[in-house]
Enzyme design. Structure first.
Site, PDB file in Angstrom:
ATOM      1  N   THR A  92      15.764 -10.835   1.941  1.00 10.85           N
ATOM      2  CA  THR A  92      16.123 -12.035   1.186  1.00 10.85           C
ATOM      3  C   THR A  92      16.085 -13.284   2.062  1.00 10.85           C
ATOM      4  O   THR A  92      16.538 -13.275   3.202  1.00 10.85           O
ATOM      5  CB  THR A  92      17.529 -11.876   0.583  1.00 10.85           C
ATOM      6  OG1 THR A  92      17.524 -10.771  -0.312  1.00 10.85           O
ATOM      7  CG2 THR A  92      17.944 -13.122  -0.173  1.00 10.85           C
ATOM      8  N   GLU A 134      20.777  -7.117  -4.186  1.00 17.75           N
ATOM      9  CA  GLU A 134      19.593  -6.313  -4.505  1.00 17.75           C
ATOM     10  C   GLU A 134      18.931  -6.792  -5.797  1.00 17.75           C
ATOM     11  O   GLU A 134      18.296  -6.034  -6.517  1.00 17.75           O
ATOM     12  CB  GLU A 134      19.945  -4.818  -4.623  1.00 17.75           C
ATOM     13  CG  GLU A 134      20.427  -4.199  -3.335  1.00 17.75           C
ATOM     14  CD  GLU A 134      19.461  -4.404  -2.178  1.00 17.75           C
ATOM     15  OE1 GLU A 134      18.249  -4.368  -2.413  1.00 17.75           O
ATOM     16  OE2 GLU A 134      19.928  -4.609  -1.051  1.00 17.75           O
ATOM     17  N   GLY A 158      23.192  -8.246   5.553  1.00 21.16           N
ATOM     18  CA  GLY A 158      24.410  -7.503   5.879  1.00 21.16           C
ATOM     19  C   GLY A 158      24.419  -6.978   7.299  1.00 21.16           C
ATOM     20  O   GLY A 158      23.400  -6.534   7.824  1.00 21.16           O
TER      21      GLY A 158
END
Length: 565
Positions: free
Chosen positions: A134, A419, A173
């Site tokens: 992303t 997601e 993350g």
């Protein structure tokens, strides 16, 4: 107030063993639970977690991650056991991506030579990984990714670069502080020609000092909404002419030779694999989160008493009111369906992954991609709304942070957008429906088999309902679900042909598609459970998933079912 003695070990019943995937998996989970509840690093008695400052909460998560790593090594836990242990804790840990997406992509996307070098390092936790797809400017639209990887023939290296502000890798993350390496999705450039997105293994930090590598710029992104995911250090990341060896482009499917020759993949569908991996895991995991919330709400509402019913001398238990019971029991049914159907999706994906690694056969990927996209949208929507419904059912006490609902909601509501935002990725299901309907190839994708009803609506029996009990007949349930889908698909076809914006209505169509898929999948599970002592309860819950009137039958068996949690 009378206290309840609640065992830290789960009740071993035929149903609990069935829900956890068999005796071996149930026993493995019991051992994990015992290890966690007897280890002071994971105790809740010494600290009130919701009262911790964000930094202290994250440090607690780091210490727990370190302790889990030590337990994995001393107890010889498998990767799956380690991943389950992480999920059993209250909030995400920075080590979570290691086996969830980092190693799984190394296994599937690396050549055998690359795997021999890097997978042992990752499995021994000598390196800590993340997955960087992303960007600030592009998320679900992977074709819009701007990060580049330009091949330099002179040095036999790729130069990873963030050419614009919008190319900043975002929400990555375990990258703000923790990760030493990241799998970076970047556009491969050779001699000014763009070959599209590929994966590159990039070192982010020095393994001895944890200092950032030259050219790597990372910012820890700070607190998230509702104080969720406090144990994960999401990072924003830019690359400034960062050089990586050619050998660190993941090359199982596509390669760049020493002279700069590009060897394309035999099947371009491999690029779906990373997203399918995470969504396959989510399909099952979200169901457990919903069941956790239902279980907490059930225990509270069966303890709390309030008001008198006419003709009764004692106050009524809150759960006995229809306004509470009819909110919780449908969620119990939905959570059970999410778990059991999700297990089948995850199993199918695991089997597919073995085939891909061994043979390179991607023939099943489109159907799995479609299933996991639908499961992601469906399960996260139901779970986020369901957790909040459970909190409300507990009245004012549900608002206390100590009830756990706030933390549960913070961890489930984020899944609606990570997601892929549910309204955005919902477009993929109708797109596949239109593609195969127009090409008359729905038979090649099992999850689209219902399109035959749209093509020939008179081929199935008509709805035959003359009494309430007729709604319990699978053929009537199937007719209603297929008729609803046919109506929505036809409306979507017409809207698309007339050039209308369907970005809102696709969500309804995707949810209807999943209503049918989960209905069919849940009934498949129920049929296989025939002969088990819990079959009647499971059948009742399937009726709740299938029909609004089914909740009447669920009342008979649902309370018995809940005692297993």
């Amino acid at each position: 107030m009378t206290s309840r003695n609640i065992s830290t070990q789960p009740s071993e019943t035929p149903l609990s063993i069935f829900l956890w995937g068999g005796k071996d998996k149930f026993e493995a989970r019991k051992q994990l639970l015992k290890a966690l509840t007897t280890n002071p690093a994971f105790t809740k008695r010494a600290v009130t977690v919701p009262s911790l400052a964000r930094k202290d909460a994250w440090l607690r998560a780091v210490n727990q991650a370190r302790e889990l790593i030590a337990l994995k090594q001393t107890e010889k836990w498998s990767h799956e056991q380690f991943r389950q242990a992480v999920q059993m804790l209250d909030y995400f840990l920075p080590v979570q991506p290691q086996f969830r997406i980092f190693i799984s992509n190394l296994e599937r996307q690396m050549s055998d030579e690359q795997k021999a070098i890097w997978i042992p390092k990752a499995e021994r936790l000598e390196i800590f990984g993340s997955y960087a797809q992303t960007e600030l400017g592009h998320g679900s639209n992977v074709r819009g990714i701007e990060t580049t990887a330009t091949f330099d023939r002179g040095t036999d290296e790729f130069i990873i670069n963030s050419p614009t502000l919008s190319s900043t890798k975002y929400w990555i993350g375990a990258t703000g502080i923790w990760a030493t390496h990241s799998l970076v999705v970047a556009r491969l450039i050779i001699d000014s020609k763009d070959y599209g997105n590929h994966l590159f293994l990039v070192q982010l930090r020095d393994l001895d000092t944890q200092e950032l590598m030259p050219g790597v710029e990372i910012y820890e992104m700070g607190p998230k909404a509702f104080h969720g995911m406090v144990g994960v250090d999401n990072g924003a990341m830019q690359f400034h002419q960062v050089r990586v060896p050619r050998s660190q482009m993941l090359s199982r499917n596509a390669q760049v030779l020493r002279d700069g020759t590009y060897v394309p993949p035999k099947n371009t569908k491999h690029s779906y694999g990373s997203m399918v991996t995470v969504r396959a895991i989510m399909a099952e995991a979200t169901g457990y989160e919903l069941l956790k919330a239902v279980s907490v709400a059930y225990h509270y509402t069966t303890f709390r008493k309030q008001f008198w019913k006419k003709g009764h001398k004692e106050e009524a238990t809150v759960f006995d009111y229809a306004s509470v019971r009819y909110r919780l029991l449908p969620l119990l049914a939905q959570g059970t369906a999410l778990v059991l159907v999700g297990q089948n999706i995850k199993q199918a994906f695991d089997e597919y992954s073995k085939v891909v690694i061994k043979t390179g056969d991607f023939s099943q990927l489109e159907d799995l991609h479609l299933q996991t996209v639908g499961a992601k949208v469906y399960s996260t929507d139901l779970t986020a709304r369901g957790v909040e419904t459970c909190r409300i059912a507990c009245g004012g006490h549900g608002y206390s942070a100590l009830s756990g609902f706030g933390r549960m909601y913070a961890h489930t509501v984020n899944a609606v957008t990570y997601e892929g935002d549910n309204y955005v990725i919902s477009q993929q299901v109708p797109r596949a429906i239109l593609k195969h309907y127009n090409a008359k190839t729905e038979d090649t994708v099992p999850s689209l088999s219902y399109l035959g009803f749209l093509r020939n609506p008179n081929a199935t029996n008509k709805l035959a309902v003359s009494s309430e009990s007729d709604w319990f007949k699978p053929e009537n349930q199937q007719w209603v679900l297929e008729q609803r889908l046919a109506t929505l698909v036809r409306a979507h076809l017409d809207a698309t042909e007339s050039g209308k914006d369907t970005s809102f209505s696709v969500h309804e169509l995707t949810m209807a598609h999943c209503d049918y898929i989960y209905w069919r999948g849940f009934w498949d599970v129920v049929r296989k459970a025939a002969g088990f002592p819990f079959y009647t309860s499971l059948d009742a819950l399937a009726q709740v998933v299938s029909s609004p009137n089914g909740r009447l039958q669920c009342v008979v068996y649902g309370t018995v079912f809940l005692t297993y949690f």
